[in-house]
Enzyme design. Structure first.
Site, short mmCIF file in Angstrom:
data_model
loop_
_atom_site.label_atom_id
_atom_site.label_comp_id
_atom_site.label_asym_id
_atom_site.label_seq_id
_atom_site.Cartn_x
_atom_site.Cartn_y
_atom_site.Cartn_z
N HIS A 1 0.81 -1.22 0.00
CA HIS A 1 0.00 0.00 0.00
C HIS A 1 0.84 1.27 0.00
O HIS A 1 0.43 2.29 -0.55
CB HIS A 1 -0.95 -0.01 1.20
CG HIS A 1 -1.99 -1.08 1.08
ND1 HIS A 1 -2.51 -1.74 2.17
CD2 HIS A 1 -2.60 -1.62 -0.02
CE1 HIS A 1 -3.41 -2.62 1.75
NE2 HIS A 1 -3.47 -2.57 0.43
N HIS B 1 -8.52 -8.31 -7.43
CA HIS B 1 -8.86 -9.11 -6.24
C HIS B 1 -9.06 -8.14 -5.07
O HIS B 1 -8.24 -8.07 -4.16
CB HIS B 1 -7.76 -10.13 -5.93
CG HIS B 1 -7.52 -11.13 -7.02
ND1 HIS B 1 -6.85 -10.82 -8.19
CD2 HIS B 1 -7.86 -12.44 -7.12
CE1 HIS B 1 -6.78 -11.89 -8.96
NE2 HIS B 1 -7.39 -12.88 -8.34
N SER C 1 -6.67 -2.16 -0.51
CA SER C 1 -6.23 -1.42 -1.70
C SER C 1 -7.32 -0.51 -2.27
O SER C 1 -7.02 0.62 -2.68
CB SER C 1 -5.73 -2.39 -2.76
OG SER C 1 -4.66 -3.16 -2.28
N GLU D 1 -14.23 -8.63 -7.33
CA GLU D 1 -14.14 -9.53 -6.19
C GLU D 1 -15.03 -10.74 -6.45
O GLU D 1 -16.23 -10.62 -6.62
CB GLU D 1 -14.56 -8.84 -4.90
CG GLU D 1 -14.60 -9.74 -3.68
CD GLU D 1 -13.31 -10.53 -3.48
OE1 GLU D 1 -13.39 -11.76 -3.27
OE2 GLU D 1 -12.21 -9.92 -3.52
N ASP E 1 -3.62 -8.80 -7.22
CA ASP E 1 -3.21 -9.19 -5.86
C ASP E 1 -3.96 -10.46 -5.47
O ASP E 1 -4.88 -10.42 -4.65
CB ASP E 1 -3.53 -8.02 -4.91
CG ASP E 1 -3.20 -8.33 -3.47
OD1 ASP E 1 -2.43 -9.27 -3.22
OD2 ASP E 1 -3.72 -7.62 -2.59
#
Length: 282
Positions: free
Chosen positions: A18, A41, A102, A120, A166
């Site tokens: 991050h 993700h 994120s 997601e 990710d």
């Protein structure tokens, strides 16, 4: 490995990921044209550090809590500023209760004219992400597989932006899937910027992944590795990031940031290691 993120929110890997995500986006918004942030993700968006998962592991105590307790060196003030602003202050009583994923970091950094596409696959997490971001008109949440979604969302209308990949690394072939997705995405949008996260557990798989990126034909690929302890002992102790088309200053800033992160986040009695190198271009 299983990397359901609620167990790991705010840990050393999140700090690295991050901090560099916020820095890259800060550089990108310096140009006036709008941009697109794509997160394949995305997870929950914000994580409850008082919840069962985070309480069970307590990994944030050796991550964001250590950063909060440390004095950021003057040489890193500008590098860390966007991340620390996105994380925000603790509660009025000084306790940590939540940590941004994120999507929330990107929401904080980006401007009204920018857009976010958040993918997601997990149904419950996708609904939670929609609730968390529902009032932000810049955000679109896709309840779908992020790898597959790249075919539909790239290239974005803005023609500039950052794609964060990710994965949870729950599948044994995740490195192969990550590399294949990157190659497909780059073929569709070669001028885009990409940021790929991965764990440092299986050294052979990491080596094959890096070699695949190096021989892919992509012109600028930067690799960043951070180990805060022994990668072969206990919980995850290292992670990597691969950047495709990163800002030109990122390598120098990462070389300044990682030694401090390694020292600040080191596990007691264990050696640390960091690497910043070009896999392709420079």
């Amino acid at each position: 490995m299983n990397y359901r993120h609620a167990f790991h929110a705010g840990n050393f890997a999140d700090v690295l990921k991050h901090a560099l995500l916020a820095r890259v986006l800060t550089y990108m918004i310096a140009k006036p044209a709008p941009l697109r942030f794509v997160d394949t993700h995305a997870g929950l968006g914000v994580y409850d550090l008082t919840g069962d998962e985070a309480t069970r592991t307590g990994e944030w105590r050796d991550g964001i809590a250590r950063i909060d307790a440390a004095a950021v060196p003057p040489a890193l003030a500008d590098v860390m500023a966007p991340y620390l602003a996105a994380v925000g202050p603790r509660g009025a009583d000084g306790a940590w209760r939540s940590y941004p994923g994120s999507p929330a970091v990107a929401q904080w950094v980006l401007r009204p004219e920018d857009r976010l596409t958040l993918c997601e696959l997990h149904p419950e997490d996708a609904e939670a992400l929609k609730r968390e971001t529902g009032r932000d008109p810049r955000v679109r949440v896709l309840a779908s597989d992020g790898y597959a979604a790249l075919n539909a969302v790239l290239p974005p209308p803005e023609r500039r932006g950052l794609v964060l990949v990710d994965p949870p690394f729950e599948k044994t072939d995740e490195f192969d899937r990550l590399l294949a997705a990157m190659l497909r995405a780059h073929a569709r949008w070669p001028t885009g910027s990409y940021m790929l996260w991965y764990p440092l557990k299986n050294r052979a798989a990491v080596g094959r992944f890096a070699a695949g990126l190096a021989r892919s034909g992509m012109k600028r690929v930067l690799q960043v590795h951070l180990l805060v302890g022994d990668p072969d002992a206990g919980p995850l102790a290292g992670c990597g990031l691969a950047f495709v088309n990163p800002p030109y200053v990122l390598k120098g800033e990462a070389e300044t940031l990682l030694p401090w992160l390694a020292e600040t986040l080191a596990r007691p009695g264990q050696a640390t290691e960091w690497t910043v190198r070009w896999l392709a271009g420079e």
